[in-house]
Design a protein around this motif. Structure first.
Motif, PDB file in Angstrom:
ATOM      1  N   ALA A  67     -16.853   1.615   1.814  1.00 20.98           N
ATOM      2  CA  ALA A  67     -17.127   0.401   1.038  1.00 20.98           C
ATOM      3  C   ALA A  67     -16.482   0.478  -0.344  1.00 20.98           C
ATOM      4  O   ALA A  67     -15.904  -0.496  -0.833  1.00 20.98           O
ATOM      5  CB  ALA A  67     -18.634   0.197   0.915  1.00 20.98           C
ATOM      6  N   ARG A  68     -16.552   1.653  -0.979  1.00 20.48           N
ATOM      7  CA  ARG A  68     -15.949   1.779  -2.308  1.00 20.48           C
ATOM      8  C   ARG A  68     -14.427   1.732  -2.231  1.00 20.48           C
ATOM      9  O   ARG A  68     -13.773   1.203  -3.132  1.00 20.48           O
ATOM     10  CB  ARG A  68     -16.411   3.074  -2.967  1.00 20.48           C
ATOM     11  N   ALA A  69     -13.864   2.303  -1.172  1.00 19.47           N
ATOM     12  CA  ALA A  69     -12.411   2.228  -1.013  1.00 19.47           C
ATOM     13  C   ALA A  69     -11.971   0.785  -0.788  1.00 19.47           C
ATOM     14  O   ALA A  69     -10.948   0.343  -1.324  1.00 19.47           O
ATOM     15  CB  ALA A  69     -11.969   3.119   0.145  1.00 19.47           C
ATOM     16  N   GLN A  70     -12.729   0.033  -0.003  1.00 21.68           N
ATOM     17  CA  GLN A  70     -12.368  -1.355   0.284  1.00 21.68           C
ATOM     18  C   GLN A  70     -12.508  -2.255  -0.938  1.00 21.68           C
ATOM     19  O   GLN A  70     -11.845  -3.295  -1.001  1.00 21.68           O
ATOM     20  CB  GLN A  70     -13.244  -1.888   1.415  1.00 21.68           C
ATOM     21  N   SER A  71     -13.344  -1.868  -1.895  1.00 23.56           N
ATOM     22  CA  SER A  71     -13.539  -2.698  -3.087  1.00 23.56           C
ATOM     23  C   SER A  71     -12.756  -2.192  -4.288  1.00 23.56           C
ATOM     24  O   SER A  71     -12.849  -2.786  -5.363  1.00 23.56           O
ATOM     25  CB  SER A  71     -15.037  -2.747  -3.439  1.00 23.56           C
ATOM     26  N   ASN A  72     -11.988  -1.115  -4.121  1.00 23.28           N
ATOM     27  CA  ASN A  72     -11.238  -0.546  -5.232  1.00 23.28           C
ATOM     28  C   ASN A  72      -9.864  -1.203  -5.310  1.00 23.28           C
ATOM     29  O   ASN A  72      -9.095  -1.189  -4.337  1.00 23.28           O
ATOM     30  CB  ASN A  72     -11.100   0.968  -5.054  1.00 23.28           C
ATOM     31  N   ALA A  73      -9.544  -1.780  -6.471  1.00 29.38           N
ATOM     32  CA  ALA A  73      -8.288  -2.514  -6.623  1.00 29.38           C
ATOM     33  C   ALA A  73      -7.075  -1.605  -6.475  1.00 29.38           C
ATOM     34  O   ALA A  73      -6.059  -1.998  -5.893  1.00 29.38           O
ATOM     35  CB  ALA A  73      -8.258  -3.218  -7.979  1.00 29.38           C
ATOM     36  N   LEU A  74      -7.167  -0.377  -6.991  1.00 29.39           N
ATOM     37  CA  LEU A  74      -6.026   0.522  -6.921  1.00 29.39           C
ATOM     38  C   LEU A  74      -5.758   0.981  -5.489  1.00 29.39           C
ATOM     39  O   LEU A  74      -4.602   1.094  -5.062  1.00 29.39           O
ATOM     40  CB  LEU A  74      -6.263   1.737  -7.829  1.00 29.39           C
ATOM     41  N   VAL A  75      -6.824   1.237  -4.724  1.00 30.24           N
ATOM     42  CA  VAL A  75      -6.648   1.625  -3.322  1.00 30.24           C
ATOM     43  C   VAL A  75      -6.034   0.474  -2.534  1.00 30.24           C
ATOM     44  O   VAL A  75      -5.131   0.681  -1.708  1.00 30.24           O
ATOM     45  CB  VAL A  75      -8.002   2.050  -2.715  1.00 30.24           C
ATOM     46  N   MET A  76      -6.513  -0.734  -2.771  1.00 31.32           N
ATOM     47  CA  MET A  76      -5.947  -1.888  -2.073  1.00 31.32           C
ATOM     48  C   MET A  76      -4.489  -2.117  -2.459  1.00 31.32           C
ATOM     49  O   MET A  76      -3.681  -2.548  -1.642  1.00 31.32           O
ATOM     50  CB  MET A  76      -6.785  -3.136  -2.371  1.00 31.32           C
ATOM     51  N   GLN A  77      -4.138  -1.797  -3.712  1.00 36.94           N
ATOM     52  CA  GLN A  77      -2.750  -1.933  -4.136  1.00 36.94           C
ATOM     53  C   GLN A  77      -1.856  -0.938  -3.403  1.00 36.94           C
ATOM     54  O   GLN A  77      -0.723  -1.260  -3.039  1.00 36.94           O
ATOM     55  CB  GLN A  77      -2.651  -1.713  -5.645  1.00 36.94           C
ATOM     56  N   ARG A  78      -2.368   0.273  -3.169  1.00 38.81           N
ATOM     57  CA  ARG A  78      -1.564   1.301  -2.506  1.00 38.81           C
ATOM     58  C   ARG A  78      -1.488   1.094  -0.997  1.00 38.81           C
ATOM     59  O   ARG A  78      -0.436   1.274  -0.394  1.00 38.81           O
ATOM     60  CB  ARG A  78      -2.152   2.678  -2.807  1.00 38.81           C
ATOM     61  N   LEU A  79      -2.609   0.728  -0.362  1.00 42.79           N
ATOM     62  CA  LEU A  79      -2.660   0.640   1.091  1.00 42.79           C
ATOM     63  C   LEU A  79      -2.575  -0.790   1.606  1.00 42.79           C
ATOM     64  O   LEU A  79      -2.305  -0.995   2.788  1.00 42.79           O
ATOM     65  CB  LEU A  79      -3.953   1.292   1.615  1.00 42.79           C
ATOM     66  N   GLY A  80      -2.806  -1.759   0.747  1.00 46.84           N
ATOM     67  CA  GLY A  80      -2.844  -3.141   1.196  1.00 46.84           C
ATOM     68  C   GLY A  80      -4.235  -3.521   1.688  1.00 46.84           C
ATOM     69  O   GLY A  80      -5.133  -2.688   1.802  1.00 46.84           O
ATOM     70  N   ALA A  81      -4.411  -4.767   1.962  1.00 47.08           N
ATOM     71  CA  ALA A  81      -5.706  -5.271   2.426  1.00 47.08           C
ATOM     72  C   ALA A  81      -5.513  -6.056   3.720  1.00 47.08           C
ATOM     73  O   ALA A  81      -4.485  -6.711   3.912  1.00 47.08           O
ATOM     74  CB  ALA A  81      -6.348  -6.145   1.347  1.00 47.08           C
ATOM     75  N   PRO A  82      -6.474  -5.975   4.643  1.00 49.68           N
ATOM     76  CA  PRO A  82      -7.749  -5.266   4.516  1.00 49.68           C
ATOM     77  C   PRO A  82      -7.604  -3.778   4.809  1.00 49.68           C
ATOM     78  O   PRO A  82      -6.672  -3.342   5.467  1.00 49.68           O
ATOM     79  CB  PRO A  82      -8.625  -5.949   5.575  1.00 49.68           C
ATOM     80  N   ILE A  83      -8.594  -3.008   4.310  1.00 50.91           N
ATOM     81  CA  ILE A  83      -8.643  -1.568   4.540  1.00 50.91           C
ATOM     82  C   ILE A  83      -9.682  -1.303   5.623  1.00 50.91           C
ATOM     83  O   ILE A  83     -10.812  -1.787   5.547  1.00 50.91           O
ATOM     84  CB  ILE A  83      -9.001  -0.826   3.246  1.00 50.91           C
ATOM     85  N   SER A  84      -9.285  -0.541   6.618  1.00 50.17           N
ATOM     86  CA  SER A  84     -10.185  -0.238   7.735  1.00 50.17           C
ATOM     87  C   SER A  84     -10.418   1.266   7.834  1.00 50.17           C
ATOM     88  O   SER A  84      -9.610   2.068   7.357  1.00 50.17           O
ATOM     89  CB  SER A  84      -9.613  -0.774   9.060  1.00 50.17           C
ATOM     90  N   GLU A  85     -11.508   1.624   8.469  1.00 46.22           N
ATOM     91  CA  GLU A  85     -11.888   3.027   8.639  1.00 46.22           C
ATOM     92  C   GLU A  85     -11.291   3.589   9.919  1.00 46.22           C
ATOM     93  O   GLU A  85     -11.278   2.925  10.963  1.00 46.22           O
ATOM     94  CB  GLU A  85     -13.408   3.136   8.680  1.00 46.22           C
ATOM     95  N   GLY A  86     -10.799   4.825   9.834  1.00 50.03           N
ATOM     96  CA  GLY A  86     -10.296   5.498  11.013  1.00 50.03           C
ATOM     97  C   GLY A  86     -11.429   5.978  11.908  1.00 50.03           C
ATOM     98  O   GLY A  86     -12.603   5.964  11.533  1.00 50.03           O
ATOM     99  N   TRP A  87     -11.067   6.418  13.110  1.00 45.74           N
ATOM    100  CA  TRP A  87     -12.110   6.805  14.068  1.00 45.74           C
ATOM    101  C   TRP A  87     -12.635   8.205  13.832  1.00 45.74           C
ATOM    102  O   TRP A  87     -13.843   8.424  13.812  1.00 45.74           O
ATOM    103  CB  TRP A  87     -11.561   6.714  15.498  1.00 45.74           C
ATOM    104  N   PHE A  88     -11.739   9.179  13.610  1.00 43.68           N
ATOM    105  CA  PHE A  88     -12.181  10.570  13.549  1.00 43.68           C
ATOM    106  C   PHE A  88     -12.524  10.944  12.118  1.00 43.68           C
ATOM    107  O   PHE A  88     -11.651  11.132  11.274  1.00 43.68           O
ATOM    108  CB  PHE A  88     -11.110  11.506  14.098  1.00 43.68           C
ATOM    109  N   VAL A  89     -13.799  11.045  11.819  1.00 42.93           N
ATOM    110  CA  VAL A  89     -14.289  11.450  10.502  1.00 42.93           C
ATOM    111  C   VAL A  89     -14.565  12.947  10.539  1.00 42.93           C
ATOM    112  O   VAL A  89     -15.375  13.416  11.345  1.00 42.93           O
ATOM    113  CB  VAL A  89     -15.562  10.669  10.117  1.00 42.93           C
ATOM    114  N   GLY A  90     -13.889  13.690   9.680  1.00 45.31           N
ATOM    115  CA  GLY A  90     -14.058  15.141   9.665  1.00 45.31           C
ATOM    116  C   GLY A  90     -15.111  15.590   8.675  1.00 45.31           C
ATOM    117  O   GLY A  90     -15.604  14.815   7.856  1.00 45.31           O
ATOM    118  N   GLY A  91     -15.463  16.864   8.750  1.00 52.38           N
ATOM    119  CA  GLY A  91     -16.429  17.433   7.820  1.00 52.38           C
ATOM    120  C   GLY A  91     -17.766  17.690   8.476  1.00 52.38           C
ATOM    121  O   GLY A  91     -17.884  17.790   9.704  1.00 52.38           O
ATOM    122  N   SER A  92     -18.792  17.801   7.646  1.00 52.22           N
ATOM    123  CA  SER A  92     -20.129  18.106   8.141  1.00 52.22           C
ATOM    124  C   SER A  92     -21.165  17.348   7.323  1.00 52.22           C
ATOM    125  O   SER A  92     -20.941  17.013   6.162  1.00 52.22           O
ATOM    126  CB  SER A  92     -20.408  19.615   8.042  1.00 52.22           C
TER     127      SER A  92
END
Length: 328
Positions: A67-92
């Protein structure tokens, strides 16, 4: 008439298998059973992985990062809009009633490219506290702090509209300048006016003034103002500074954690910032500053000996602040 004895076998006769002497069903189909067992195992493992990844993707931490990535102006400038989530989320992620911790890497993508959001958080009393939330863009070393930008861009997006002033008042007022940016500037007397407009009260930072300033090693238009060096409770030293983009173009700023330190010339010792349970006691920012944008930062260090009145403070990527005075 004579005959051969019945006990002597006749020549030319050989034993033959009877039709009912065939291999068992298991013997005929063991290959198919093995393939079916392997397929079942693969499907079972795949189902477990899908459930685990789905649980992580559906967690509050992952949803907040996206949600924060989708509402961040700088991220949208770099990746374009809309921003979507990938399937494989890593970590724990480990969650128990009222507490937990998470360390995730969430893939994101847009029309212009792909990236990853790295987030670390701890849950206490049923609420998540985010220690780190940084977005990176594939093929770039830029890091976008989603925690800092979320708080910094809100007041800037809706600047207050000043109320209209009479012509005489407008001419008598000096140009409006952010007091936290122009601390070191001496106040200029205003022209005489029969009904002067009272000046706004100076902020604490402006009242304290700037101890010293330094330029960014990569771009002289990025300035660092040292605001405070003070001994505080717990035998600690508090340092506060801000970085200001004085140019007309965006400037990217990043740093290394090992570059946050100061040197006590009297004892010739180096002091890194304080930590508690492995967590750094500081508030740092990195990312891209737009023209005129500024960010406040602070860090706590072990205090120098009482006899040390001046130190050399190192702010990452800026010229060291030599002989900076330490206040009590």
């Amino acid at each position: 008439m004579s005959t051969q004895p019945s006990g002597i076998p006749q020549a030319g006769l050989t034993p033959k298998l009877m039709p009912n002497q065939r291999r068992s069903w298991l013997g005929r189909n063991w290959g198919k059973l093995l393939a079916a067992a392997f397929l079942c195992m693969v499907l079972f493992v795949g189902a477990i992985v899908t459930l685990l990844v789905g649980a992580i993707r559906g967690s509050d931490v992952a949803k907040e990062a996206v949600a924060r990535a989708q509402s961040n102006a700088l991220v949208m400038q770099r990746l374009g809009a809309p921003i979507s989530e990938g399937w494989f989320v890593g970590g724990s992620i480990n969650v128990s009633p009222g507490s937990g911790d998470a360390d995730l890497s969430v893939p994101i993508s847009g029309p212009k490219g792909k990236g990853t959001v790295y987030v670390k958080a701890q849950k206490s009393a049923g609420a998540w506290a985010y220690n780190l939330m940084v977005a990176t863009v594939d093929g770039s070393s830029e890091k976008i702090d989603l925690l800092a930008n979320a708080t910094a861009t809100v007041p800037e997006s809706n600047p207050p509209t000043p109320a209209p002033q009479p012509a005489a008042d407008v001419q008598s007022q000096p140009a409006q300048v952010d007091p936290s940016v122009a601390m070191a500037a001496a106040p200029q007397p205003a022209a005489a006016d029969p009904a002067p407009v009272p000046a706004p009260a100076a902020s604490p930072a402006a009242a304290a003034g700037v101890i010293a300033s330094a330029q960014y090693s990569n771009d002289p238009n990025l300035r660092c103002d040292l605001l405070e060096l003070k001994r505080v409770g717990g035998n600690a030293l508090l340092a506060r500074w801000r970085i200001v983009n004085t140019g007309a173009k965006p400037i990217s700023y990043d740093f290394g954690w090992d570059d946050i330190y100061y040197i006590d010339p009297a004892s010739n010792k180096k002091f890194n910032n304080l930590t508690i349970d492995g967590k750094k006691i500081l508030d740092m920012w990195w990312g891209t500053l737009q023209a005129g944008e500024q960010h406040m930062m602070w860090a706590k260090y072990p205090a120098p000996p009482p006899t040390s009145k001046r130190i050399s403070l190192n702010v990452p990527k800026f010229t060291p602040f030599e002989d900076a005075p330490v206040s009590e």
